[in-house]
Write a protein that holds these residues in place. Structure first.
Motif, PDB file in Angstrom:
ATOM      1  N   TYR A 385     -32.436 -45.658   6.286  1.00 36.33           N
ATOM      2  CA  TYR A 385     -32.233 -44.827   7.479  1.00 36.33           C
ATOM      3  C   TYR A 385     -31.649 -43.471   7.089  1.00 36.33           C
ATOM      4  CZ  TYR A 385     -29.911 -43.190  11.752  1.00 36.33           C
ATOM      5  OH  TYR A 385     -29.470 -42.426  12.806  1.00 36.33           O
ATOM      6  N   GLY A 388     -34.313 -41.413   5.273  1.00 32.25           N
ATOM      7  CA  GLY A 388     -35.345 -40.964   6.202  1.00 32.25           C
ATOM      8  C   GLY A 388     -34.877 -39.798   7.042  1.00 32.25           C
ATOM      9  N   ARG A 389     -33.637 -39.851   7.509  1.00 37.50           N
ATOM     10  CA  ARG A 389     -33.097 -38.748   8.311  1.00 37.50           C
ATOM     11  C   ARG A 389     -32.996 -37.461   7.504  1.00 37.50           C
ATOM     12  NH1 ARG A 389     -27.869 -39.319  11.855  1.00 37.50           N
ATOM     13  NH2 ARG A 389     -28.472 -37.142  12.073  1.00 37.50           N
ATOM     14  N   ILE A 393     -38.453 -39.080   2.191  1.00 43.20           N
ATOM     15  CA  ILE A 393     -39.339 -40.187   2.494  1.00 43.20           C
ATOM     16  C   ILE A 393     -39.839 -40.873   1.225  1.00 43.20           C
ATOM     17  CG2 ILE A 393     -41.352 -38.672   2.643  1.00 43.20           C
ATOM     18  CD1 ILE A 393     -40.675 -41.785   4.807  1.00 43.20           C
ATOM     19  N   ALA A 396     -37.124 -43.186  -0.017  1.00 45.86           N
ATOM     20  CA  ALA A 396     -37.017 -44.314   0.909  1.00 45.86           C
ATOM     21  C   ALA A 396     -38.177 -45.282   0.711  1.00 45.86           C
ATOM     22  CB  ALA A 396     -36.990 -43.808   2.352  1.00 45.86           C
ATOM     23  N   ALA A 421     -38.101 -43.944   9.561  1.00 48.57           N
ATOM     24  CA  ALA A 421     -38.183 -42.885   8.549  1.00 48.57           C
ATOM     25  C   ALA A 421     -39.579 -42.273   8.538  1.00 48.57           C
ATOM     26  CB  ALA A 421     -37.832 -43.442   7.170  1.00 48.57           C
ATOM     27  N   CYS A 422     -40.606 -43.127   8.642  1.00 51.70           N
ATOM     28  CA  CYS A 422     -41.983 -42.636   8.678  1.00 51.70           C
ATOM     29  C   CYS A 422     -42.240 -41.811   9.939  1.00 51.70           C
ATOM     30  CB  CYS A 422     -42.970 -43.803   8.619  1.00 51.70           C
ATOM     31  SG  CYS A 422     -42.976 -44.691   7.049  1.00 51.70           S
ATOM     32  N   ASN A 425     -40.695 -38.378   9.657  1.00 50.12           N
ATOM     33  CA  ASN A 425     -41.377 -37.518   8.691  1.00 50.12           C
ATOM     34  C   ASN A 425     -42.893 -37.463   8.927  1.00 50.12           C
ATOM     35  OD1 ASN A 425     -39.246 -36.789   6.370  1.00 50.12           O
ATOM     36  ND2 ASN A 425     -38.818 -38.859   7.091  1.00 50.12           N
TER      37      ASN A 425
END
Length: 492
Positions: A385, A388-389, A393, A396, A421-422, A425
């Motif tokens: 998480y 991702g933020r 990516i 992650a 996350a996906c 992004n």
């Protein structure tokens, strides 16, 4: 002896942690001394078995010696052996001991029923209580207390009320029996019946029954009643912990401050467990500064104290302060406290909410490299998480892909973190791979469908988003309705 072996096997696959044997070493040494001198008798076995109940290996050794001396054929040492096996987690051994007993008196049956309740076999406990009655063995108040626990687990209201009627007819007005009845009615959600038992008790009420009633109120979300009972008694640590829990659950800061004052007035302000509960109360009610003040006043801070205040700051978006507290915890040798898995989860969560990527990475890898703790799925979910933020990516995904090779480490929480996350992004290709994993892991969770639908909607895949919503309706899956609560103060 009636037993459900399939259920028992499931229980045995999850052994309970054993308490320390240190306080019982003297009894064991005396027993060994008696054994070496050849002065063993049946009377010697029960005391040493009380010590061995914390050690499976010692219990088995004493059992072997009992067989050698035929002590296992006598009811008193055999019952002590049954209890020892039960308490150290060897359930099948305990049941075999009972099956092999030639004479089963009331104490033996009581020990068996208590053993079954302790191991979560409530239905078997009730079944054997009936067998005990059919065999004409007299039951006692201790028997009924154990059966009432089983009735609460099964929500067997009819049997529980029958026991209550017998108690009234027998004239057993003891505090112990009343406490067991309160716990039974509370476990079945019948709080008014619990109050009736309390009010009908003619003997002097002790702290234990007050604590039981307060716990019953909290369990059934009757918070005002819990506070009114608190005012009727002189509290102890258990009482105040229950009251603080009630305040935290109801987000009632006003009552919480009252309980905190009572705690100080009665000299419990240095009790670490209570102080930790105070920190949790203030944190849940948004009073982080007050929680920090309570934390600083704890003379001997333990890992729970540090974790509680770190969690308090992290949950309110003060990630930098949470990180500083973590560094202070691990760097000050005078603390003599090491972080545990919950501490690391709190720090990772704080870093995730505040975007502290480097700090979060340092924390995540220190967990295994420096402290020898294996990250669980929840730690991986927090770290993914965070990455991702921060737009990382690739990092992650590498972590998630490696986890996907080990099904024990990959669960729906990790997949949800990776899907978010996906989504953040706009990585549709990888997101669809994660979506497949998520549906395999948690196909009956309506939240998964809504999350995936939102992911497709964000990516402009409206047809897929609608198909998921339609599938959710066809399977009659409904997301649990959220709710909020707040305390209204009335001033006159």
């Amino acid at each position: 002896m009636k037993r459900s072996r399939s259920v028992i096997s499931r229980v045995l696959s999850q052994p309970a942690p054993l308490p320390s044997l240190a306080s019982h070493l003297d009894d064991v040494r005396l027993f060994r001394h008696a054994h070496c001198r050849g002065v063993l008798s049946d009377d010697v076995f029960p005391p040493v078995l009380a010590a061995c109940r914390f050690s499976p290996s010692l219990s088995c050794q004493v059992h072997a010696l009992m067989v050698k001396t035929s002590a296992n054929l006598h009811p008193v040492p055999a019952t002590a052996l049954l209890d020892a096996y039960s308490r150290c987690g060897l359930l099948n051994n305990a049941l075999d001991v009972f099956d092999g007993m030639a004479l089963r008196d009331t104490v033996a049956w009581n020990t068996l029923i208590s053993c079954l309740v302790r191991h979560g076999l409530a239905a078997d406990a009730v079944s054997n209580f009936r067998s005990m009655a059919e065999d004409g063995v007299a039951f006692t108040g201790f028997t009924l207390c154990s059966v009432l626990k089983a009735c609460a687990s099964l929500c067997a209201i009819r049997l529980g009320k029958q026991i209550h009627a017998w108690v009234i007819g027998d004239g057993d007005g003891s505090v112990i029996m009343a406490t067991a009845l309160i716990d039974f009615y509370s476990g079945c959600g019948m709080i008014q019946d619990a109050f009736d038992v309390f009010r009908g008790l003619n003997c002097e009420k002790d702290v234990a029954i007050y604590n039981s009633l307060i716990s019953a109120c909290i369990e059934n979300r009757q918070f005002k009643e819990a506070f009114s009972i608190l005012r009727m008694m002189k509290p102890n640590e258990v009482t105040l912990t229950c009251a603080l829990s009630a305040c935290s659950e109801s987000l009632n800061l006003t009552y919480g401050k009252e309980v905190h004052c009572v705690m100080i007035r009665h000299g419990f302000d240095s009790d670490a467990t209570l102080c930790n509960a105070v920190i949790n109360l203030y944190a849940k009610c948004g009073e982080v500064t007050s929680g920090r003040s309570a934390f600083e006043l704890i003379p001997r801070k333990n890992v729970v104290s540090w974790t509680s205040i770190i969690e308090a700051y992290g949950s309110h978006g003060h990630g930098i302060e949470a990180w500083k507290l973590f560094r202070k915890m691990v760097e000050e040798e005078s603390n003599n406290v090491s972080p545990n898995a919950v501490t690391f989860l709190s720090v990772l969560s704080a870093c995730g909410h505040s975007g502290l990527v480097n700090e979060g990475r340092e924390c995540f890898f220190a967990m295994s490299n420096k402290y020898g703790l294996n990250p669980g799925p929840e730690h991986y979910a927090c770290f993914i998480y965070l990455l991702g933020r921060a737009g990382r990516i690739e990092e992650a995904w590498d972590l998630y892909y490696n986890l996907s090779l080990d099904s024990n480490k990959l669960n729906s929480a990790v997949s949800i973190a990776m899907l978010n996350a996906c989504k953040a992004n706009m990585d549709l290709v990888r997101g669809e791979q994660v979506a497949k994993h998520l549906m395999e892991q948690d196909a009956e969770n309506p939240g998964s469908y809504i999350l995936l639908s939102n992911f497709y909607a964000a990516a402009g895949k409206w047809e897929k988003a609608e198909s998921l919503r339609r599938l959710m309706r066809e399977r009659q899956l409904k997301k649990e309705v959220g709710n909020s609560q707040f305390d209204v103060m009335c001033c006159s």
